[in-house]
Design a protein around this motif. Structure first.
Motif, PDB file in Angstrom:
ATOM      1  N   ARG A   1      38.636 -60.026 -63.652  1.00  0.00           N
ATOM      2  CA  ARG A   1      37.563 -59.469 -62.836  1.00  0.00           C
ATOM      3  C   ARG A   1      37.610 -57.947 -62.796  1.00  0.00           C
ATOM      4  O   ARG A   1      36.582 -57.265 -62.903  1.00  0.00           O
ATOM      5  CB  ARG A   1      37.648 -60.027 -61.413  1.00  0.00           C
ATOM      6  CG  ARG A   1      36.556 -59.506 -60.484  1.00  0.00           C
ATOM      7  CD  ARG A   1      36.578 -60.226 -59.155  1.00  0.00           C
ATOM      8  NE  ARG A   1      37.818 -60.018 -58.441  1.00  0.00           N
ATOM      9  CZ  ARG A   1      38.063 -58.960 -57.675  1.00  0.00           C
ATOM     10  NH1 ARG A   1      37.165 -57.995 -57.570  1.00  0.00           N
ATOM     11  NH2 ARG A   1      39.213 -58.856 -57.042  1.00  0.00           N
TER      12      ARG A   1
ATOM     13  N   LEU B   1      42.137 -62.244 -61.407  1.00  0.00           N
ATOM     14  CA  LEU B   1      41.951 -60.923 -60.817  1.00  0.00           C
ATOM     15  C   LEU B   1      41.917 -59.854 -61.896  1.00  0.00           C
ATOM     16  O   LEU B   1      41.078 -58.940 -61.868  1.00  0.00           O
ATOM     17  CB  LEU B   1      43.081 -60.644 -59.822  1.00  0.00           C
ATOM     18  CG  LEU B   1      42.997 -59.305 -59.084  1.00  0.00           C
ATOM     19  CD1 LEU B   1      41.708 -59.216 -58.294  1.00  0.00           C
ATOM     20  CD2 LEU B   1      44.216 -59.115 -58.178  1.00  0.00           C
TER      21      LEU B   1
ATOM     22  N   THR C   1      37.989 -69.531 -51.034  1.00  0.00           N
ATOM     23  CA  THR C   1      38.886 -68.833 -50.106  1.00  0.00           C
ATOM     24  C   THR C   1      40.337 -68.966 -50.543  1.00  0.00           C
ATOM     25  O   THR C   1      41.125 -68.013 -50.484  1.00  0.00           O
ATOM     26  CB  THR C   1      38.697 -69.395 -48.686  1.00  0.00           C
ATOM     27  OG1 THR C   1      37.339 -69.235 -48.284  1.00  0.00           O
ATOM     28  CG2 THR C   1      39.607 -68.681 -47.701  1.00  0.00           C
TER      29      THR C   1
ATOM     30  N   VAL D   1      41.392 -69.488 -53.616  1.00  0.00           N
ATOM     31  CA  VAL D   1      41.593 -68.677 -54.818  1.00  0.00           C
ATOM     32  C   VAL D   1      41.805 -67.224 -54.435  1.00  0.00           C
ATOM     33  O   VAL D   1      42.705 -66.538 -54.956  1.00  0.00           O
ATOM     34  CB  VAL D   1      40.395 -68.818 -55.778  1.00  0.00           C
ATOM     35  CG1 VAL D   1      40.467 -67.774 -56.900  1.00  0.00           C
ATOM     36  CG2 VAL D   1      40.372 -70.221 -56.385  1.00  0.00           C
ATOM     37  N   ASN D   2      40.961 -66.740 -53.500  1.00  0.00           N
ATOM     38  CA  ASN D   2      41.107 -65.344 -53.051  1.00  0.00           C
ATOM     39  C   ASN D   2      42.451 -65.121 -52.358  1.00  0.00           C
ATOM     40  O   ASN D   2      43.072 -64.068 -52.499  1.00  0.00           O
ATOM     41  CB  ASN D   2      39.965 -64.984 -52.115  1.00  0.00           C
ATOM     42  CG  ASN D   2      38.645 -64.866 -52.843  1.00  0.00           C
ATOM     43  OD1 ASN D   2      38.624 -64.635 -54.044  1.00  0.00           O
ATOM     44  ND2 ASN D   2      37.539 -65.059 -52.139  1.00  0.00           N
ATOM     45  N   ARG D   3      42.858 -66.126 -51.564  1.00  0.00           N
ATOM     46  CA  ARG D   3      44.119 -65.983 -50.837  1.00  0.00           C
ATOM     47  C   ARG D   3      45.295 -65.933 -51.806  1.00  0.00           C
ATOM     48  O   ARG D   3      46.224 -65.151 -51.646  1.00  0.00           O
ATOM     49  CB  ARG D   3      44.279 -67.139 -49.843  1.00  0.00           C
ATOM     50  CG  ARG D   3      45.479 -67.006 -48.900  1.00  0.00           C
ATOM     51  CD  ARG D   3      45.569 -68.206 -47.999  1.00  0.00           C
ATOM     52  NE  ARG D   3      45.972 -69.394 -48.726  1.00  0.00           N
ATOM     53  CZ  ARG D   3      47.229 -69.703 -49.030  1.00  0.00           C
ATOM     54  NH1 ARG D   3      48.208 -68.871 -48.697  1.00  0.00           N
ATOM     55  NH2 ARG D   3      47.511 -70.803 -49.682  1.00  0.00           N
ATOM     56  N   LEU D   4      45.291 -66.776 -52.783  1.00  0.00           N
ATOM     57  CA  LEU D   4      46.394 -66.828 -53.739  1.00  0.00           C
ATOM     58  C   LEU D   4      46.361 -65.671 -54.727  1.00  0.00           C
ATOM     59  O   LEU D   4      47.367 -65.347 -55.368  1.00  0.00           O
ATOM     60  CB  LEU D   4      46.364 -68.161 -54.499  1.00  0.00           C
ATOM     61  CG  LEU D   4      46.574 -69.421 -53.646  1.00  0.00           C
ATOM     62  CD1 LEU D   4      46.384 -70.672 -54.490  1.00  0.00           C
ATOM     63  CD2 LEU D   4      47.966 -69.411 -53.015  1.00  0.00           C
ATOM     64  N   LYS D   5      45.176 -65.070 -54.879  1.00  0.00           N
ATOM     65  CA  LYS D   5      45.008 -63.915 -55.784  1.00  0.00           C
ATOM     66  C   LYS D   5      45.576 -64.215 -57.161  1.00  0.00           C
ATOM     67  O   LYS D   5      46.537 -63.570 -57.614  1.00  0.00           O
ATOM     68  CB  LYS D   5      45.650 -62.664 -55.190  1.00  0.00           C
ATOM     69  CG  LYS D   5      44.949 -62.175 -53.944  1.00  0.00           C
ATOM     70  CD  LYS D   5      45.514 -60.854 -53.485  1.00  0.00           C
ATOM     71  CE  LYS D   5      44.829 -60.385 -52.229  1.00  0.00           C
ATOM     72  NZ  LYS D   5      43.414 -60.134 -52.383  1.00  0.00           N
ATOM     73  N   ASP D   6      45.001 -65.184 -57.784  1.00  0.00           N
ATOM     74  CA  ASP D   6      45.428 -65.531 -59.133  1.00  0.00           C
ATOM     75  C   ASP D   6      45.367 -64.288 -60.024  1.00  0.00           C
ATOM     76  O   ASP D   6      44.322 -63.677 -60.216  1.00  0.00           O
ATOM     77  CB  ASP D   6      44.514 -66.634 -59.686  1.00  0.00           C
ATOM     78  CG  ASP D   6      44.975 -67.145 -61.023  1.00  0.00           C
ATOM     79  OD1 ASP D   6      44.689 -66.457 -62.016  1.00  0.00           O
ATOM     80  OD2 ASP D   6      45.612 -68.207 -61.069  1.00  0.00           O
ATOM     81  N   GLU D   7      46.512 -63.895 -60.563  1.00  0.00           N
ATOM     82  CA  GLU D   7      46.619 -62.629 -61.274  1.00  0.00           C
ATOM     83  C   GLU D   7      45.752 -62.579 -62.537  1.00  0.00           C
ATOM     84  O   GLU D   7      45.151 -61.546 -62.840  1.00  0.00           O
ATOM     85  CB  GLU D   7      48.078 -62.378 -61.658  1.00  0.00           C
ATOM     86  CG  GLU D   7      48.990 -62.125 -60.461  1.00  0.00           C
ATOM     87  CD  GLU D   7      50.411 -61.798 -60.877  1.00  0.00           C
ATOM     88  OE1 GLU D   7      50.668 -61.765 -62.101  1.00  0.00           O
ATOM     89  OE2 GLU D   7      51.247 -61.551 -59.996  1.00  0.00           O
TER      90      GLU D   7
END
Length: 393
Positions: A245, A242, A231, A233-239
């Motif tokens: 992916r 991402l 959660t 990792v998703n919140r911080l949205k590591d560029e």
């Protein structure tokens, strides 16, 4: 640090697998044990008051005194910490001719005893078994033995074995030391065996069940930690992650589109083949004839071209007649027609394993022109045919 946590979790799972290899990792009835209860018992007792203590301990015939009916009753309360408090009443009879206080007993003498004791469940030390409960204890009581009443200090060792949560057997031996040696009062040993019944039961988890519960809690905690980490990792949205992916999804989408296009092309090709064969039409025959003529030859020539183009194509040839004539004759005639159709295709270089045949006679008419219906020659001609069914592409 993250790597260390992952390794720790894997070790935790490995420990779970080794510890509970034979059991599914969940709390079951087998993990539940009786922790406290009341126990009522009825049974038999035997008294050894020979005076020689441990010499001849198992000299049952001369030194043990018993009566042939239930002679012991007990009631006790047992607690979660392993301690138990029990009250016991016994009756017995010193037999004439047995050794009592080192002399031969001249007559039968009644024996009475009432005792209280505190016991401790040894399973608290060695681990719960669920069916076998060894115990030790101390206590005090009053015995009227050999016509001499005396207070006694008692020590007991025994075990209970359980058939269910409520019913079991109790076996124990108690040493009784006279508080006063006056008037010739002596020490003796009392053995007992009987049936016990538990009531007022309070159950809880065994040590193994508690270990399972702790392990389940640890696994759940680790799962929650991982969920929280994902959660975060998703919140911080590591560029970087991402972007990786999204690139992977893009490539997968391209591959999926290519695969779909390939599948669509294959389905289109299959439909084209089916349409080409259907558009050729049927091979028709004259009345009472199995001869293949002009237009029918052209159809079969075109069909052979298609089959050579598509080496995997397999067909079934079905041949028919109209309803005129006897059905047995029409069966024979349709067999002739299907054979002639098959032979023509074989003559064009089509492999025998690409063709199967079946003759239907007049059984599958395409219109109403049966034996009971008048039809024109044109209508009857529609039924005199060989047709082609696709078996495999």
């Amino acid at each position: 640090m993250k790597t260390i946590k992952v390794i720790g979790f894997l070790m935790l799972l490995l420990a779970a697998n080794l510890t509970f290899a034979q059991d599914e990792l969940q709390i079951t009835a087998k993990d539940s044990i009786v922790q406290s209860s009341w126990i009522f018992g009825v049974g038999f007792n035997a008294v050894d008051d020979s005076g020689n203590v441990f010499d001849g301990l198992f000299n049952v015939g001369d030194e043990w005194n018993m009566v042939p009916f239930p002679s012991r009753v007990s009631i006790g309360r047992y607690f979660k910490n392993g301690l138990g408090i029990e009250a016991i009443g016994t009756y017995n009879k010193y037999k004439e001719g047995n050794i009592i206080d080192a002399v031969i007993n001249p007559v039968d003498i009644n024996y009475y005893g009432i005792d209280g004791r505190i016991t401790y469940d040894l399973n608290k030390i060695i681990g719960q078994t669920g069916w076998f409960d060894p115990y030790v204890g101390v206590g005090a009581g009053y015995s009227d033995a050999n016509n001499l009443g005396r207070g006694t200090y008692n020590a007991v060792v025994g075990f209970r074995t359980w058939f269910s949560d409520r019913w079991g057997l109790d076996f124990n031996s108690t040493g009784k030391w006279a508080m006063s040696q006056g008037d010739g009062a002596s020490n003796h040993i009392q053995h007992a065996a009987g049936v016990v019944y538990q009531f007022g039961i309070e159950k809880g988890l065994s040590k193994r069940g508690e270990e399972k519960l702790e392990l389940l809690a640890a696994i759940e905690k680790e799962k929650q930690r991982q969920t929280d980490s994902i959660t975060e990792v998703n919140r911080l949205k590591d560029e970087a992650l991402l972007a990786e992916r999204l690139e992977k999804e893009r490539k997968e989408a391209v591959l999926a589109a290519a695969e779909k296009a390939k599948l669509d092309a294959l389905n289109k090709r299959k439909e084209e083949i089916r349409s080409r064969i259907e558009n050729l039409g049927y091979v028709y025959f004259d009345l009472n004839s199995s001869t293949i003529k002009g237009k029918s030859k052209t159809i079969l020539d075109s069909l052979s071209v298609i089959m050579k183009e598509i080496p995997t194509l397999k067909l079934k040839i079905n041949s028919h007649t109209d309803s005129r004539g006897a059905s047995t004759y029409n069966d024979w005639l349709s067999q002739r027609r299907v054979d002639k159709t098959n032979e023509y295709l074989l003559s064009k270089g089509i492999s025998d394993d690409k063709l199967i045949t079946e003759a239907y006679g007049e059984r599958l008419l395409l219109n109403e022109c049966d034996d009971n219906t008048y039809c024109s020659e044109e209508k009857h001609a529609v039924n005199r045919r060989s047709e082609f069914e696709i078996i495999e592409f």
